[in-house]
Design a protein around this motif. Structure first.
Motif, PDB file in Angstrom:
ATOM      1  N   ASP A  27       0.810  -1.214   0.000  1.00 32.96           N
ATOM      2  CA  ASP A  27       0.000   0.000   0.000  1.00 32.96           C
ATOM      3  C   ASP A  27       0.845   1.267   0.000  1.00 32.96           C
ATOM      4  O   ASP A  27       0.467   2.274  -0.574  1.00 32.96           O
ATOM      5  CB  ASP A  27      -0.912   0.021   1.232  1.00 32.96           C
ATOM      6  N   PHE A  28       1.973   1.208   0.703  1.00 33.04           N
ATOM      7  CA  PHE A  28       2.841   2.377   0.844  1.00 33.04           C
ATOM      8  C   PHE A  28       4.271   1.985   0.491  1.00 33.04           C
ATOM      9  O   PHE A  28       4.902   1.264   1.253  1.00 33.04           O
ATOM     10  CB  PHE A  28       2.837   2.896   2.292  1.00 33.04           C
ATOM     11  N   PRO A  29       4.808   2.428  -0.639  1.00 35.10           N
ATOM     12  CA  PRO A  29       6.200   2.093  -0.954  1.00 35.10           C
ATOM     13  C   PRO A  29       7.170   2.687   0.061  1.00 35.10           C
ATOM     14  O   PRO A  29       8.228   2.142   0.313  1.00 35.10           O
ATOM     15  CB  PRO A  29       6.418   2.679  -2.344  1.00 35.10           C
ATOM     16  N   ALA A  30       6.768   3.794   0.669  1.00 32.24           N
ATOM     17  CA  ALA A  30       7.564   4.412   1.735  1.00 32.24           C
ATOM     18  C   ALA A  30       6.611   4.717   2.884  1.00 32.24           C
ATOM     19  O   ALA A  30       5.428   4.975   2.670  1.00 32.24           O
ATOM     20  CB  ALA A  30       8.217   5.688   1.244  1.00 32.24           C
ATOM     21  N   GLN A  35       4.833   4.813  11.577  1.00 28.24           N
ATOM     22  CA  GLN A  35       4.252   3.542  11.127  1.00 28.24           C
ATOM     23  C   GLN A  35       5.182   2.377  11.470  1.00 28.24           C
ATOM     24  O   GLN A  35       4.718   1.314  11.875  1.00 28.24           O
ATOM     25  CB  GLN A  35       3.997   3.569   9.617  1.00 28.24           C
ATOM     26  N   ALA A  36       6.463   2.573  11.307  1.00 27.62           N
ATOM     27  CA  ALA A  36       7.431   1.526  11.647  1.00 27.62           C
ATOM     28  C   ALA A  36       7.418   1.260  13.146  1.00 27.62           C
ATOM     29  O   ALA A  36       7.467   0.104  13.580  1.00 27.62           O
ATOM     30  CB  ALA A  36       8.835   1.921  11.182  1.00 27.62           C
ATOM     31  N   LEU A  37       7.322   2.320  13.938  1.00 22.26           N
ATOM     32  CA  LEU A  37       7.282   2.144  15.399  1.00 22.26           C
ATOM     33  C   LEU A  37       6.020   1.398  15.830  1.00 22.26           C
ATOM     34  O   LEU A  37       6.066   0.578  16.751  1.00 22.26           O
ATOM     35  CB  LEU A  37       7.366   3.504  16.101  1.00 22.26           C
ATOM     36  N   VAL A  38       4.913   1.664  15.163  1.00 25.92           N
ATOM     37  CA  VAL A  38       3.666   0.940  15.466  1.00 25.92           C
ATOM     38  C   VAL A  38       3.834  -0.536  15.132  1.00 25.92           C
ATOM     39  O   VAL A  38       3.429  -1.411  15.905  1.00 25.92           O
ATOM     40  CB  VAL A  38       2.472   1.565  14.707  1.00 25.92           C
ATOM     41  N   SER A  39       4.448  -0.841  13.988  1.00 28.31           N
ATOM     42  CA  SER A  39       4.687  -2.245  13.618  1.00 28.31           C
ATOM     43  C   SER A  39       5.616  -2.927  14.617  1.00 28.31           C
ATOM     44  O   SER A  39       5.383  -4.077  14.995  1.00 28.31           O
ATOM     45  CB  SER A  39       5.290  -2.343  12.221  1.00 28.31           C
ATOM     46  N   ILE A  40       6.644  -2.225  15.038  1.00 25.97           N
ATOM     47  CA  ILE A  40       7.561  -2.788  16.041  1.00 25.97           C
ATOM     48  C   ILE A  40       6.791  -3.050  17.341  1.00 25.97           C
ATOM     49  O   ILE A  40       6.970  -4.074  17.985  1.00 25.97           O
ATOM     50  CB  ILE A  40       8.764  -1.853  16.278  1.00 25.97           C
ATOM     51  N   GLY A  41       5.903  -2.133  17.696  1.00 26.92           N
ATOM     52  CA  GLY A  41       5.104  -2.287  18.904  1.00 26.92           C
ATOM     53  C   GLY A  41       4.156  -3.474  18.830  1.00 26.92           C
ATOM     54  O   GLY A  41       3.920  -4.152  19.829  1.00 26.92           O
ATOM     55  N   ARG A  42       3.613  -3.736  17.648  1.00 31.25           N
ATOM     56  CA  ARG A  42       2.728  -4.904  17.486  1.00 31.25           C
ATOM     57  C   ARG A  42       3.496  -6.206  17.627  1.00 31.25           C
ATOM     58  O   ARG A  42       3.017  -7.159  18.222  1.00 31.25           O
ATOM     59  CB  ARG A  42       2.048  -4.866  16.126  1.00 31.25           C
ATOM     60  N   VAL A  43       4.680  -6.231  17.054  1.00 32.22           N
ATOM     61  CA  VAL A  43       5.489  -7.457  17.082  1.00 32.22           C
ATOM     62  C   VAL A  43       6.112  -7.666  18.455  1.00 32.22           C
ATOM     63  O   VAL A  43       6.182  -8.794  18.947  1.00 32.22           O
ATOM     64  CB  VAL A  43       6.580  -7.394  15.987  1.00 32.22           C
ATOM     65  N   CYS A  44       6.568  -6.589  19.070  1.00 29.02           N
ATOM     66  CA  CYS A  44       7.233  -6.658  20.383  1.00 29.02           C
ATOM     67  C   CYS A  44       6.494  -5.750  21.367  1.00 29.02           C
ATOM     68  O   CYS A  44       6.970  -4.651  21.677  1.00 29.02           O
ATOM     69  CB  CYS A  44       8.691  -6.223  20.267  1.00 29.02           C
ATOM     70  N   PRO A  45       5.343  -6.183  21.863  1.00 30.34           N
ATOM     71  CA  PRO A  45       4.550  -5.297  22.726  1.00 30.34           C
ATOM     72  C   PRO A  45       5.204  -5.000  24.075  1.00 30.34           C
ATOM     73  O   PRO A  45       4.812  -4.050  24.748  1.00 30.34           O
ATOM     74  CB  PRO A  45       3.241  -6.065  22.919  1.00 30.34           C
ATOM     75  N   ASN A  46       6.203  -5.772  24.458  1.00 32.66           N
ATOM     76  CA  ASN A  46       6.854  -5.551  25.748  1.00 32.66           C
ATOM     77  C   ASN A  46       7.909  -4.446  25.710  1.00 32.66           C
ATOM     78  O   ASN A  46       8.450  -4.080  26.747  1.00 32.66           O
ATOM     79  CB  ASN A  46       7.487  -6.852  26.257  1.00 32.66           C
ATOM     80  N   MET A  67      16.478   5.556   4.851  1.00 36.24           N
ATOM     81  CA  MET A  67      15.852   6.882   4.914  1.00 36.24           C
ATOM     82  C   MET A  67      15.863   7.460   3.502  1.00 36.24           C
ATOM     83  O   MET A  67      16.905   7.457   2.834  1.00 36.24           O
ATOM     84  CB  MET A  67      16.619   7.805   5.849  1.00 36.24           C
ATOM     85  N   LEU A  68      14.720   7.904   3.051  1.00 36.74           N
ATOM     86  CA  LEU A  68      14.651   8.506   1.728  1.00 36.74           C
ATOM     87  C   LEU A  68      15.150   9.945   1.788  1.00 36.74           C
ATOM     88  O   LEU A  68      14.960  10.635   2.795  1.00 36.74           O
ATOM     89  CB  LEU A  68      13.211   8.482   1.219  1.00 36.74           C
ATOM     90  N   PRO A  69      15.790  10.395   0.722  1.00 34.50           N
ATOM     91  CA  PRO A  69      16.242  11.789   0.698  1.00 34.50           C
ATOM     92  C   PRO A  69      15.047  12.744   0.732  1.00 34.50           C
ATOM     93  O   PRO A  69      13.948  12.390   0.331  1.00 34.50           O
ATOM     94  CB  PRO A  69      16.995  11.913  -0.628  1.00 34.50           C
ATOM     95  N   ARG A  70      15.296  13.930   1.237  1.00 37.54           N
ATOM     96  CA  ARG A  70      14.265  14.976   1.313  1.00 37.54           C
ATOM     97  C   ARG A  70      13.106  14.578   2.216  1.00 37.54           C
ATOM     98  O   ARG A  70      11.947  14.568   1.808  1.00 37.54           O
ATOM     99  CB  ARG A  70      13.720  15.317  -0.065  1.00 37.54           C
ATOM    100  N   GLY A  71      13.408  14.202   3.391  1.00 40.17           N
ATOM    101  CA  GLY A  71      12.346  13.893   4.342  1.00 40.17           C
ATOM    102  C   GLY A  71      12.790  12.815   5.308  1.00 40.17           C
ATOM    103  O   GLY A  71      13.959  12.430   5.349  1.00 40.17           O
ATOM    104  N   ASN A  72      11.822  12.332   6.067  1.00 44.86           N
ATOM    105  CA  ASN A  72      12.162  11.292   7.018  1.00 44.86           C
ATOM    106  C   ASN A  72      11.440   9.979   6.714  1.00 44.86           C
ATOM    107  O   ASN A  72      11.314   9.124   7.581  1.00 44.86           O
ATOM    108  CB  ASN A  72      11.863  11.760   8.448  1.00 44.86           C
ATOM    109  N   ALA A  73      10.958   9.838   5.490  1.00 44.52           N
ATOM    110  CA  ALA A  73      10.265   8.606   5.105  1.00 44.52           C
ATOM    111  C   ALA A  73      11.263   7.455   5.013  1.00 44.52           C
ATOM    112  O   ALA A  73      12.446   7.643   4.712  1.00 44.52           O
ATOM    113  CB  ALA A  73       9.554   8.798   3.774  1.00 44.52           C
ATOM    114  N   LEU A  74      10.766   6.265   5.296  1.00 43.28           N
ATOM    115  CA  LEU A  74      11.578   5.054   5.258  1.00 43.28           C
ATOM    116  C   LEU A  74      11.088   4.133   4.153  1.00 43.28           C
ATOM    117  O   LEU A  74       9.904   4.133   3.808  1.00 43.28           O
ATOM    118  CB  LEU A  74      11.471   4.306   6.589  1.00 43.28           C
TER     119      LEU A  74
END
Length: 136
Positions: A27-30, A35-46, A67-74
């Protein structure tokens, strides 16, 4: 470009997180770090927020995420993305073959039961009704 050994170790270390991020790339190429932190939280809730951020930093430093240039997108490293998609697709194909074998076994048992019913054969009905190991 990281060395294959370090990339493989990082992928092994963070496999669960990467596996949860791969479907997002459809859905999102970047995606943004939140969003990454939310995914990490789902996988490792502790993990608390600082530990999640540390995990994200480790993944960026290991070049699993870029990290993509011109922003903080991953974005996921393209080779990592291709590798994980290939492995998970093979796993899904293996599951579909198992399901296909089960469906075929059910079809066979149903046909055998219908034939036994049509010919009024009690032994045939009993044999078709026995649970086939392929169906379990």
């Amino acid at each position: 470009m990281p060395s294959p050994r370090s990339l493989t170790l990082a992928l092994y270390t963070h496999w669960d997180v990467i596996e949860s991020l791969v479907p997002l790339t459809r859905d999102f190429p970047a995606f943004d770090p939140d969003q990454a932190l939310v995914s990490i939280g789902r996988v490792c809730p502790n993990l608390d927020l600082a530990q999640r951020e540390d995990t994200l930093r480790q993944m960026v430093n290991a070049d699993l995420l870029r990290m993509l240039p011109r922003g903080n997108a991953l974005e996921l490293h393209p080779q990592v993305l291709e590798f994980v998609r290939g492995l998970t697709r093979e796993h899904e194909l293996g599951l579909s073959q198992v399901l296909r074998a089960r469906v075929d076994a059910i079809k066979g048992a149903t046909a055998q039961l219908a034939d036994a019913l049509a010919h009024n054969q009690a032994d045939g009905m009993r044999g078709a009704a026995i649970i086939n190991p392929a169906i379990k």
